[in-house]
Enzyme design. Structure first.
Site, mmCIF file in Angstrom:
data_model
loop_
_atom_site.group_PDB
_atom_site.id
_atom_site.type_symbol
_atom_site.label_atom_id
_atom_site.label_comp_id
_atom_site.label_asym_id
_atom_site.label_seq_id
_atom_site.Cartn_x
_atom_site.Cartn_y
_atom_site.Cartn_z
ATOM 1 N N HIS A 67 40.296 -0.626 38.263
ATOM 2 C CA HIS A 67 40.908 -1.692 38.879
ATOM 3 C C HIS A 67 41.925 -0.866 39.983
ATOM 4 C CE1 HIS A 67 40.767 -4.459 35.448
ATOM 5 N NE2 HIS A 67 40.567 -3.688 34.770
ATOM 6 N N HIS B 237 36.028 -9.041 31.379
ATOM 7 C CA HIS B 237 36.895 -7.999 30.324
ATOM 8 C C HIS B 237 36.692 -9.058 29.041
ATOM 9 C CE1 HIS B 237 38.538 -5.811 33.623
ATOM 10 N NE2 HIS B 237 39.296 -5.031 32.527
ATOM 11 N N HIS C 80 34.141 0.114 36.397
ATOM 12 C CA HIS C 80 35.160 -0.473 35.862
ATOM 13 C C HIS C 80 36.580 0.115 36.263
ATOM 14 C CE1 HIS C 80 37.268 -2.473 32.064
ATOM 15 N NE2 HIS C 80 38.145 -2.295 33.133
ATOM 16 N N ASP D 112 39.085 2.691 34.204
ATOM 17 C CA ASP D 112 39.718 1.522 34.094
ATOM 18 C C ASP D 112 40.961 1.499 35.259
ATOM 19 O OD1 ASP D 112 40.439 -1.121 33.194
ATOM 20 O OD2 ASP D 112 41.211 -0.297 31.029
ATOM 21 N N ASP D 113 42.195 2.166 34.822
ATOM 22 C CA ASP D 113 43.355 2.238 35.632
ATOM 23 C C ASP D 113 43.699 3.945 35.490
ATOM 24 O OD1 ASP D 113 44.077 -0.636 36.038
ATOM 25 O OD2 ASP D 113 43.765 -0.452 33.777
ATOM 26 N N GLU E 163 38.021 -6.192 24.327
ATOM 27 C CA GLU E 163 38.909 -5.149 24.396
ATOM 28 C C GLU E 163 39.873 -5.191 23.342
ATOM 29 O OE1 GLU E 163 41.618 -4.707 27.836
ATOM 30 O OE2 GLU E 163 42.076 -2.835 27.422
HETATM 31 N N1 HPA Z 1 42.306 -4.808 30.554
HETATM 32 C C1 HPA Z 1 42.811 -6.289 31.035
HETATM 33 N N2 HPA Z 1 43.405 -6.161 32.134
HETATM 34 C C2 HPA Z 1 43.542 -5.231 33.075
HETATM 35 C C3 HPA Z 1 43.080 -3.848 32.512
HETATM 36 C C4 HPA Z 1 42.592 -3.685 31.290
HETATM 37 O O1 HPA Z 1 42.284 -2.819 30.731
HETATM 38 N N3 HPA Z 1 43.626 -3.038 33.615
HETATM 39 C C5 HPA Z 1 44.174 -3.942 34.517
HETATM 40 N N4 HPA Z 1 44.210 -5.089 34.133
HETATM 41 ZN ZN ZN Z 2 39.820 -3.204 33.041
#
Ligand code: HPA
Ligand code: ZN
Length: 335
Positions: free
Chosen positions: A21, A195, A19, A276-277, A198
């Site tokens: 991006h 996703h 996971h 994630d990012d 969250e």
């Molecule tokens: N959630 C949803 N969209 C996203 C995320 C995330 O954590 N990171 C990049 N796009």
């Molecule tokens: Zn994500």
């Protein structure tokens, strides 16, 4: 008693990242370098000022700045450089394999051709230093028609990505909004993830599984709000790609001590740790592992299980999966 070398073991052990991006790996320094290279004017005067803006209240406040950051990506070489930097950084954390999300619509809606983005990312994946594959995500705040059009644009590049996902603003955009496009992707033999859970409710996790028929849930931490769903995820061993630092930065949990990772594992769920990012949330894979292991009573067996889950839940061919698991088990057996 905690193993005295737990922290170094967590860093050294082989692992997979499921996971990430790739646009979220764009560090402020590279954003500025690419802006200069491409003659793009940024709303922030310096790297420090940009980094200082990375204070988020929720998912949407992050997404606004994340899409702005991605606007410096114009050429195939830009996408290559971003991806190559991430793969080098992941290798340093002993990530052996990564499955990279990318958001084609973030680029095609700015006039960057689909081919420019995927070719740059794909070429970097071929060059290593670790194995990496691509999962194309549809932006859920846009329409299903836009997702279907994106899939059509992607089909000439079918050999460059292994699956599709669903990301961006979750609340108000339930998985079932994308039922038709995911059905088409399933017929095409693509892997499916989304996703869900969250910021959204357990019901979104259920429709991701039942309507979209996804194989993994990205995040999914809100599953514990439903005992029935938690029991199902455990029974079916549906992997959750949990992102600890992301969850703190986006205020899903107030602080790491409140993260529910240990509860997920105790409930028998196939949880994994991911970044994630990483450029926006304060860390790459090992930063995420260390933050979780610092704040929660996790031990050696949890470390082994989290790393095992990451390979088991990957979309690697069975032989490669087994080879990684053998290396991992040998690492723990030798301790
Ligand atoms: N959630 C949803 N969209 C996203 C995320 C995330 O954590 N990171 C990049 N796009
Ligand atoms: Zn994500």
């Amino acid at each position: 008693m905690q193993h005295p070398q737990l922290k170094s073991i967590v860093q050294e052990m082989p692992k997979a990242e499921l996971h990430i991006h790739i646009e979220g790996s764009l560090e402020p320094e590279l954003i500025f370098e690419l802006a200069q290279r491409n003659g793009v004017t940024l709303a922030y005067p310096s790297v420090d000022k940009l980094r200082a803006a990375y204070a988020f209240d929720n998912l949407q406040s992050f997404l606004d700045i994340y899409y702005a950051g991605a606007s410096v990506l114009l050429t195939e070489q830009d996408f290559y450089d971003m991806t190559a930097a991430y793969l080098r950084r992941a290798a340093a954390d002993n990530v052996r394999h990564a499955e990279l999300f990318f958001d084609p619509q973030t680029h095609t809606d700015r006039g960057v051709p689909f081919a420019t983005a995927i070719d740059g990312i794909w070429r970097a994946c071929q060059d290593g230093p670790i194995s990496a594959t691509i999962i194309m995500c549809f932006l859920r705040h846009l329409s299903e028609e836009a997702a279907l059009a994106t899939l059509d644009e992607a089909l000439p590049h079918r050999d460059k990505f292994i699956g599709v996902g669903l990301d961006s603003s979750e609340l108000g955009h339930p998985p079932e909004k994308f039922a038709r496009v995911f059905a088409r992707c399933r017929e095409l033999g693509l892997h499916l993830v989304a996703h869900a859970g969250e910021e959204g409710p357990p019901a979104y996790i259920e429709t991701a599984l039942d309507v979209l028929q996804v194989e993994r849930i990205d995040h999914g931490v809100r599953c514990l709000d439903s005992a029935a769903l938690t029991a199902r995820l455990a029974r079916e061993q549906i992997a959750l790609t949990v992102c600890p630092l992301s969850n703190i930065k986006l205020r899903v949990f107030d602080h790491m001590g409140q993260h529910n990772l240990l509860e997920l594992l105790d409930a028998g769920l196939a949880a994994t740790i991911n970044s994630d990012d990483p450029a926006y949330f304060g860390g790459y894979m090992n930063d995420n592992f260390l933050a979780a292991f610092d704040a929660l009573p996790l031990g050696l067996s949890h470390a082994h299980r989290l790393a095992r889950n990451s390979f088991v839940a990957s979309f690697l061919p069975e032989a490669a999966k087994q080879a990684h698991l053998a290396e991992l088990d040998a690492y723990f057996a030798a301790l």
